[in-house]
Design an enzyme around this catalytic site. Sequence first.
Site, short mmCIF file in Angstrom:
data_model
loop_
_atom_site.label_atom_id
_atom_site.label_comp_id
_atom_site.label_asym_id
_atom_site.label_seq_id
_atom_site.Cartn_x
_atom_site.Cartn_y
_atom_site.Cartn_z
N LYS A 46 7.44 12.87 -1.38
CA LYS A 46 7.58 14.33 -1.43
C LYS A 46 8.67 14.77 -0.46
O LYS A 46 8.96 14.07 0.51
CB LYS A 46 6.26 14.99 -1.00
CG LYS A 46 5.13 14.87 -2.00
CD LYS A 46 3.88 15.56 -1.48
CE LYS A 46 2.72 15.46 -2.47
NZ LYS A 46 2.97 16.17 -3.75
N ARG B 194 -5.09 11.64 -10.12
CA ARG B 194 -5.70 11.23 -11.39
C ARG B 194 -6.03 9.75 -11.40
O ARG B 194 -6.96 9.32 -12.09
CB ARG B 194 -4.78 11.64 -12.54
CG ARG B 194 -3.41 11.00 -12.46
CD ARG B 194 -2.39 11.70 -13.35
NE ARG B 194 -1.86 12.93 -12.73
CZ ARG B 194 -0.99 13.73 -13.32
NH1 ARG B 194 -0.53 13.46 -14.53
NH2 ARG B 194 -0.57 14.82 -12.70
N1 BES Z 1 -1.70 16.69 -4.27
C1 BES Z 1 -0.68 16.96 -5.21
C2 BES Z 1 -0.83 18.30 -5.91
C3 BES Z 1 -0.56 19.50 -5.05
C4 BES Z 1 0.72 20.01 -4.93
C5 BES Z 1 -1.60 20.15 -4.42
C6 BES Z 1 0.94 21.13 -4.17
C7 BES Z 1 -1.35 21.29 -3.66
C8 BES Z 1 -0.09 21.78 -3.55
C9 BES Z 1 -0.68 15.88 -6.31
O1 BES Z 1 -1.06 14.63 -5.90
C10 BES Z 1 0.70 15.78 -6.80
O2 BES Z 1 1.54 15.37 -6.05
N2 BES Z 1 0.92 16.16 -8.06
C11 BES Z 1 2.22 16.13 -8.63
C12 BES Z 1 2.10 15.62 -10.03
C13 BES Z 1 3.41 15.32 -10.66
C14 BES Z 1 4.06 14.13 -10.01
C15 BES Z 1 3.19 15.07 -12.13
C16 BES Z 1 2.78 17.55 -8.61
O3 BES Z 1 2.04 18.49 -8.86
O4 BES Z 1 3.96 17.70 -8.32
MN MN Z 2 0.51 13.50 -5.15
#
Ligand code: BES
Ligand code: MN
Length: 494
Positions: A276, A350
Amino acid sequence: MECTFTQEAPETLATECLVVAIHENRRLSGAATALDKALNGEIAAIVQRGDIEGKLGQTLVLMQPAGRPAVRIVLVGAGAADELKATEFHELVARGAQAASDLHVQSYASYLAEVPVTGRDAAWCLEHAVMATHEALYRFDRLKTRNTRAAQVQSCRLGLRDIAADAAAQALVVGQAAANAMTLAKNLANLPGNLCTPSYLAEEARALAERHGMTVKVLEKADMEALGMGALLAVARGTHEPPRLIVLEYQGRPGTAPIALVGKGVTFDSGGISIKPAANMDEMKFDMSGAAAVLATMQAVAEMKLPLNVVALMPATENLPGGSAIKPGDVVTSLSGQTIEILNTDAEGRLILCDALTYAERYKPAAVVDLATLTGACVIALGGHAAGLLSNNDALAGELQKAGDTAADRAWPLPLWEDYQKQLDSNFADMANVGGREAGTITAACFLSRFTKAYPWAHLDIAGVAYKTGKEKGSTGRPIPLIVEFLRGRARTA
Ligand code: BES
Ligand code: MN
Ligand code: ZN
């Protein structure tokens, strides 16, 4: 902090601080009227002068009201009479608590729970006054070496005269249980990743089970390997922190099918190799909010002694990049036997949930609800106002949505149409773990739906509601009010 309940008249109550409501258009609430009589019209005179207009959340402090046992009176604006919404009621009660806290009193009495709320009865008001009071007085300062606050409110007496004693006692138990659960979930979620690890969560679950006579089981890495939880293990590969699958069982109605609650417990989500951006990455300590809510809900269930069986499943791990971490393109085999091509290591939630959801099958659950901070897309879609709700069962979805409405902790449905499933097609495995930019919350749920065919299932994407960002950064304790309401409903009809 403890809330108690009183039916005493406000004008004779001895307290450090007495809180009553003033409505718009110079209308005094019931408690303010009683007090005003005892003070020979002093409150009405203040209101006439326009010192407080009664707008929602306004406050005015009166010191040493002549000849009254209360040391101070706080008037709180309650908006137009007879049309307070549930969320506004929370705001009203919170403002009263805040005012008392600002006065540095140890205890106070509040008659704000008497203010009528559209479509809600007195029991609801008492329950939610307890929750809102705890919410307003919550602080997380255990990691500050100097306690910057003066006296802290220790107790609050909630005045509510128009309620049957047994209904009030019951409402107090429910409100207190929900509030305690929210405090526990907030404490866990606010704790940073270096302290709140998967093993820490497991120890918390053990302690909770001990306190309430629940059964606890903690699966470790070797157990997961023996079972074949290839998806959960894949996420755990990048970190030195050992993963856990925490299982708590509450038996309130032996011999009946349990409700299973599954909570995402990523104690820190860096994204892994698909790392990230640095900005706000600290907030990914909240990525275990689902697990925290599930764990805390178990405490509430035990405190309320719900006549229901509930099993909590909390897969917990960190998601870090490392020499052994999973890489984009890797293919793993889940506990269900289905293979997954990991195209993005940041879609880790997931992966840990799918193995926990398959594991849930062994409980032959009546329903399964998972809680997960699953997608950023859900924050974009619904913001902090509602959790995303996706389900393979319309009745279950309806039940959850209604529980959220009742509890002022809303969820809002998104479709789980077959049309979205093909976004998960993979050239190399049974499915990919991501479905592209479009409909991110739905494709995440589509992925989970492939592991939940054996039972009625609903997914709550709580990425937007579980915590606040910015100046107010911190856990909210949501969606505990929704889940508690849902379980109470199930206990009634079971
Ligand atoms: N934990 C994150 C989702 C999230 C993002 C929660 C911002 C709270 C605030 C999750 O694990 C994630 O990174 N999801 C990705 C999925 C994508 C790679 C398909 C996302 O939402 O960017
Ligand atoms: Mn994630
Ligand atoms: Zn995550």
